[in-house]
Design a protein around this motif. Structure first.
Motif, PDB file in Angstrom:
ATOM      1  N   LEU A 319      -4.672  -7.223  -7.128  1.00 21.88           N
ATOM      2  CA  LEU A 319      -5.008  -7.576  -5.752  1.00 21.88           C
ATOM      3  C   LEU A 319      -3.944  -7.044  -4.803  1.00 21.88           C
ATOM      4  O   LEU A 319      -2.769  -7.393  -4.902  1.00 21.88           O
ATOM      5  N   ILE A 320      -4.355  -6.175  -3.896  1.00 23.21           N
ATOM      6  CA  ILE A 320      -3.475  -5.727  -2.813  1.00 23.21           C
ATOM      7  C   ILE A 320      -3.657  -6.693  -1.648  1.00 23.21           C
ATOM      8  O   ILE A 320      -4.775  -6.847  -1.142  1.00 23.21           O
ATOM      9  N   LYS A 321      -2.585  -7.326  -1.230  1.00 22.72           N
ATOM     10  CA  LYS A 321      -2.668  -8.329  -0.166  1.00 22.72           C
ATOM     11  C   LYS A 321      -1.536  -8.090   0.819  1.00 22.72           C
ATOM     12  O   LYS A 321      -0.361  -8.139   0.456  1.00 22.72           O
ATOM     13  N   ILE A 322      -1.910  -7.810   2.086  1.00 21.17           N
ATOM     14  CA  ILE A 322      -0.924  -7.476   3.109  1.00 21.17           C
ATOM     15  C   ILE A 322      -1.216  -8.280   4.369  1.00 21.17           C
ATOM     16  O   ILE A 322      -2.364  -8.298   4.853  1.00 21.17           O
ATOM     17  N   GLN A 323      -0.198  -8.927   4.904  1.00 19.22           N
ATOM     18  CA  GLN A 323      -0.354  -9.600   6.193  1.00 19.22           C
ATOM     19  C   GLN A 323      -0.067  -8.583   7.285  1.00 19.22           C
ATOM     20  O   GLN A 323       1.054  -8.097   7.414  1.00 19.22           O
ATOM     21  N   ILE A 324      -1.083  -8.262   8.063  1.00 19.41           N
ATOM     22  CA  ILE A 324      -0.933  -7.254   9.110  1.00 19.41           C
ATOM     23  C   ILE A 324      -0.755  -7.902  10.482  1.00 19.41           C
ATOM     24  O   ILE A 324       0.164  -7.558  11.227  1.00 19.41           O
ATOM     25  N   TYR A 325      -1.651  -8.826  10.828  1.00 13.66           N
ATOM     26  CA  TYR A 325      -1.489  -9.481  12.126  1.00 13.66           C
ATOM     27  C   TYR A 325      -1.853 -10.957  12.103  1.00 13.66           C
ATOM     28  O   TYR A 325      -1.502 -11.704  13.019  1.00 13.66           O
ATOM     29  N   ASN A 326      -2.556 -11.392  11.050  1.00 11.00           N
ATOM     30  CA  ASN A 326      -3.031 -12.769  11.012  1.00 11.00           C
ATOM     31  C   ASN A 326      -2.769 -13.357   9.628  1.00 11.00           C
ATOM     32  O   ASN A 326      -3.429 -12.953   8.662  1.00 11.00           O
ATOM     33  N   PRO A 327      -1.833 -14.289   9.511  1.00  6.75           N
ATOM     34  CA  PRO A 327      -1.539 -14.853   8.187  1.00  6.75           C
ATOM     35  C   PRO A 327      -2.714 -15.605   7.584  1.00  6.75           C
ATOM     36  O   PRO A 327      -2.783 -15.770   6.362  1.00  6.75           O
ATOM     37  N   ALA A 328      -3.644 -16.054   8.412  1.00  4.79           N
ATOM     38  CA  ALA A 328      -4.834 -16.741   7.893  1.00  4.79           C
ATOM     39  C   ALA A 328      -5.911 -15.752   7.459  1.00  4.79           C
ATOM     40  O   ALA A 328      -6.902 -16.137   6.845  1.00  4.79           O
ATOM     41  N   LYS A 329      -5.709 -14.477   7.779  1.00  4.31           N
ATOM     42  CA  LYS A 329      -6.712 -13.455   7.464  1.00  4.31           C
ATOM     43  C   LYS A 329      -6.013 -12.174   7.022  1.00  4.31           C
ATOM     44  O   LYS A 329      -6.108 -11.148   7.676  1.00  4.31           O
ATOM     45  N   PRO A 330      -5.278 -12.207   5.908  1.00  5.07           N
ATOM     46  CA  PRO A 330      -4.581 -11.004   5.456  1.00  5.07           C
ATOM     47  C   PRO A 330      -5.567  -9.956   4.951  1.00  5.07           C
ATOM     48  O   PRO A 330      -6.686 -10.279   4.554  1.00  5.07           O
ATOM     49  N   TYR A 331      -5.109  -8.709   4.952  1.00  2.00           N
ATOM     50  CA  TYR A 331      -5.918  -7.646   4.360  1.00  2.00           C
ATOM     51  C   TYR A 331      -5.832  -7.771   2.845  1.00  2.00           C
ATOM     52  O   TYR A 331      -4.745  -7.887   2.276  1.00  2.00           O
ATOM     53  N   THR A 332      -6.976  -7.795   2.190  1.00  2.00           N
ATOM     54  CA  THR A 332      -7.007  -7.895   0.728  1.00  2.00           C
ATOM     55  C   THR A 332      -7.917  -6.817   0.147  1.00  2.00           C
ATOM     56  O   THR A 332      -8.932  -6.456   0.757  1.00  2.00           O
ATOM     57  N   PHE A 333      -7.545  -6.310  -0.990  1.00  2.00           N
ATOM     58  CA  PHE A 333      -8.344  -5.281  -1.654  1.00  2.00           C
ATOM     59  C   PHE A 333      -8.200  -5.437  -3.160  1.00  2.00           C
ATOM     60  O   PHE A 333      -7.146  -5.169  -3.733  1.00  2.00           O
ATOM     61  N   SER A 334      -9.253  -5.924  -3.809  1.00  2.00           N
ATOM     62  CA  SER A 334      -9.287  -6.049  -5.273  1.00  2.00           C
ATOM     63  C   SER A 334      -9.679  -4.687  -5.836  1.00  2.00           C
ATOM     64  O   SER A 334     -10.861  -4.400  -6.047  1.00  2.00           O
ATOM     65  N   TRP A 335      -8.688  -3.847  -6.068  1.00  2.00           N
ATOM     66  CA  TRP A 335      -8.946  -2.434  -6.311  1.00  2.00           C
ATOM     67  C   TRP A 335      -9.698  -2.162  -7.611  1.00  2.00           C
ATOM     68  O   TRP A 335     -10.424  -1.170  -7.715  1.00  2.00           O
ATOM     69  N   LEU A 336      -9.565  -3.012  -8.616  1.00  2.00           N
ATOM     70  CA  LEU A 336     -10.276  -2.776  -9.874  1.00  2.00           C
ATOM     71  C   LEU A 336     -11.674  -3.382  -9.856  1.00  2.00           C
ATOM     72  O   LEU A 336     -12.578  -2.889 -10.529  1.00  2.00           O
ATOM     73  N   GLN A 337     -11.868  -4.420  -9.075  1.00  2.00           N
ATOM     74  CA  GLN A 337     -13.152  -5.111  -9.042  1.00  2.00           C
ATOM     75  C   GLN A 337     -14.146  -4.460  -8.087  1.00  2.00           C
ATOM     76  O   GLN A 337     -15.357  -4.656  -8.216  1.00  2.00           O
ATOM     77  N   THR A 338     -13.664  -3.685  -7.134  1.00  2.00           N
ATOM     78  CA  THR A 338     -14.552  -3.090  -6.140  1.00  2.00           C
ATOM     79  C   THR A 338     -15.555  -2.144  -6.796  1.00  2.00           C
ATOM     80  O   THR A 338     -15.222  -1.434  -7.758  1.00  2.00           O
ATOM     81  N   PRO A 339     -16.806  -2.118  -6.308  1.00  2.00           N
ATOM     82  CA  PRO A 339     -17.817  -1.225  -6.900  1.00  2.00           C
ATOM     83  C   PRO A 339     -17.428   0.244  -6.870  1.00  2.00           C
ATOM     84  O   PRO A 339     -17.915   1.028  -7.693  1.00  2.00           O
ATOM     85  N   GLY A 340     -16.550   0.648  -5.925  1.00  2.00           N
ATOM     86  CA  GLY A 340     -16.111   2.043  -5.899  1.00  2.00           C
ATOM     87  C   GLY A 340     -15.383   2.417  -7.173  1.00  2.00           C
ATOM     88  O   GLY A 340     -15.677   3.441  -7.808  1.00  2.00           O
ATOM     89  N   THR A 341     -14.418   1.585  -7.575  1.00  2.00           N
ATOM     90  CA  THR A 341     -13.687   1.827  -8.822  1.00  2.00           C
ATOM     91  C   THR A 341     -14.592   1.676 -10.036  1.00  2.00           C
ATOM     92  O   THR A 341     -14.537   2.482 -10.976  1.00  2.00           O
ATOM     93  N   VAL A 342     -15.424   0.644 -10.018  1.00  2.00           N
ATOM     94  CA  VAL A 342     -16.324   0.397 -11.152  1.00  2.00           C
ATOM     95  C   VAL A 342     -17.283   1.578 -11.331  1.00  2.00           C
ATOM     96  O   VAL A 342     -17.578   1.984 -12.468  1.00  2.00           O
ATOM     97  N   MET A 343     -17.752   2.170 -10.234  1.00  2.00           N
ATOM     98  CA  MET A 343     -18.640   3.325 -10.339  1.00  2.00           C
ATOM     99  C   MET A 343     -17.920   4.498 -10.981  1.00  2.00           C
ATOM    100  O   MET A 343     -18.474   5.198 -11.845  1.00  2.00           O
TER     101      MET A 343
END
Length: 541
Positions: A319-343
């Protein structure tokens, strides 16, 4: 209030004027709309420039990962299959099931697209079927239009019902009741869109003689969608409805093989006749997509989902998790679970069985990236616009309860909330149910996502229903159902479809066609919601 709503609407006007009316490429229009959005947020709504730009950055990153990463993975595999001749083998195998172009559209654009929507959602249900239809000989514009029109019925239950689950979490309403009401709205619409799928590709001529196939496809899907959503739950509604649809349609086509097929103008029976092929060709040509389905389900099971999402202890690296501007809404990217990687993994796993070297995939990886650069720009700008338009102050740190941006004593409504409040202020109780789906349509037009639309307008629908003494469940479900109409005209969806079929830069032409189906869809849905509100309130769970 109304001046603010007008200013907040300027980015939408730019998109609508530039893409469908002036026929400009989305990659050129979207950056201009982005600039208008940022300037409006800073100069008129007086949001701090730094927070606006940070929100814009988070939206842009989200537009690339995971949004455009999904069709990128799909397009890499498609290009590999095309370059190695396997797409031609798929075409030959499909021709042995049916050479009727209407039936192919129902199987792939309606049934298979619904299955992809159910298991992974996002851009895959439009991108992959559209590529397959082009590979089968469909005109690219027709393939894009058919897939956008067909991909409506399963949307509220897509990605294992994430939109409906999000709606329940956002509003605090009962998940099962939302599932039931949404199913009651979507089931009849799904049947209608089966007819629309055939009409989109053949107009009146192709409708004649296809009634049986349309009814089998539409009824098998809509009846299953109603039963599962009302008696089982939302999570597997689209998946099971799609499987029932594919099985029923394939069985019906096998029985109807003696019926004269419908072909495109200029096609001959001899050229389209079934060709000899080995049964293994059918299996292998579909192997990447079969593995995609298996892998997507595998990483989304109740026990495996937290692991691959990177939320389970010891699995945080996924899980890539970065607080950019809102600690209640950080940017998250489950890079292995995303359909792009799975495809990409599914394709890579299938290549050895298909006799394809990995060097071919590497070559197509670079080629696909270059091909999709305009689409990356367009969708990054569109998601950036969405993030800025949803920006509201103050932004509070959930841990310290202190304001990170803005003043706790001063609330600044988002641009979207300003628009929505102005609409609600001038609408009466007896009219609102018919208009409720429009909020979902607008939400998806802005974000490209039913999930985001529900998060955006779910509470608005609930609070409006309370104020007007209408059913909260009905109004919230109406917005979610209306979101499926927005999929047909969402710039994000259209860019994905255009990229998939090789029509980047012609998004305006596609939107001009899809909006013809969006308007009657929203009207029909509005009348259906109005009927539930005032004629059949006892049918609302």
């Amino acid at each position: 209030m109304f001046l603010g709503a007008l200013v907040a609407s300027l980015p939408l006007f730019v998109l609508l004027l530039g893409i469908p009316l002036l026929m400009k490429p989305a990659a050129k229009v979207a950056p201009l709309a982005w600039l208008v959005t940022v300037l409006a947020a800073i100069l008129y709504f007086h949001f701090p420039a730094k927070v606006v730009l940070l929100a814009a950055l988070q939206g842009a990153i989200t537009g690339i990962f995971p949004i455009m990463y999904i069709p990128f993975g799909a397009l890499v595999i498609y290009n590999v299959l095309k370059a190695t001749g396997w797409m031609d083998k798929m075409q030959g195998a499909m021709a042995n099931l049916t050479i009727d172009r209407r039936a192919q559209a129902l199987l792939i654009a309606f049934g298979f697209s619904a299955f992809l929507e159910g298991i992974c959602g996002f851009g895959a249900p439009v991108a992959i079927p559209a590529m397959i239809l082009v590979g089968l000989g469909y005109n690219p514009m027709m393939a894009a239009l058919v897939c956008l029109v067909a991909n409506t019925g399963p949307v509220p239950f897509g990605s294992l019902a994430i939109p409906t689950v999000t709606l329940a979490k956002t509003t605090g309403l009962d998940l099962m009741r939302l599932s039931m009401m949404t199913g009651r709205l979507m089931a009849p619409l799904a049947l209608i869109m089966a007819f629309a799928t055939v009409y989109a590709m053949s107009r009146g001529k192709g409708m004649r003689g296809s009634l049986g196939t349309i009814l089998v496809t539409g009824l098998s899907f809509s009846v299953t969608e109603f039963l599962v959503s009302n008696f089982v739950g939302p999570e597997l509604t689209s998946v099971l409805a799609a499987l029932a649809c594919l099985a029923a349609t394939a069985a019906y086509l096998k029985i109807q093989k003696r019926v004269e097929p419908w072909l495109f103008e200029g096609e001959s029976m001899a050229a389209s006749a079934p060709k000899a092929f080995h049964p293994m060709d059918l299996f292998l040509s579909w192997l990447p997509y079969l593995l995609l389905a298996v892998f997507i389900i595998a990483v989304n099971l109740p026990k495996t989902k937290p692991l691959f999402a990177g939320t389970a202890p010891g699995w945080s690296a996924l899980l890539i998790k970065i607080q950019i501007y809102n600690p209640a809404k950080p940017y998250t990217f489950s890079w292995l679970q995303t359909p792009g990687t799975v495809m990409l993994i599914a394709g890579a796993a299938a290549l050895p069985f298909m006799g394809i070297k990995y060097s071919v995939m590497g070559h197509q990886f670079g080629r696909t990236f270059r091909q999709m650069i305009p689409s990356f720009i367009a969708v990054a700008c569109i998601l950036s616009i969405s993030e800025v338009m949803n920006l509201a102050l103050p932004i509070v740190d959930p841990k310290t309860k202190l304001a990170i941006w803005g003043d706790l004593a001063v609330k600044q409504a988002s641009m979207v909330a300003t628009m929505a409040n102005s609409i609600v202020a001038v609408v009466s109780t007896h009219v609102y149910p018919a208009l409720a789906p429009i909020f979902g349509t607008i939400g998806v037009f802005l974000t490209g996502s039913n999930t985001s639309s529900n998060a955006l307008f779910g509470n608005l629908q609930k609070l409006t229903a309370q104020g007007m003494k209408l059913s909260e469940i009905l109004m919230a479900s109406a917005g979610s159902a209306g979101a499926s109409a927005g999929k047909m005209i969402s710039p994000q969806s259209i860019v994905i479809a255009a990229t998939a079929v090789g029509l980047s830069g012609k998004e305006g032409q596609i939107m001009r066609q899809t909006i013809k189906y969006t308007i009657p869809y929203v009207i029909l849905l509005g009348l259906l919601v109005w009927g539930f509100a005032f004629l059949f309130p006892h049918l609302v769970p």
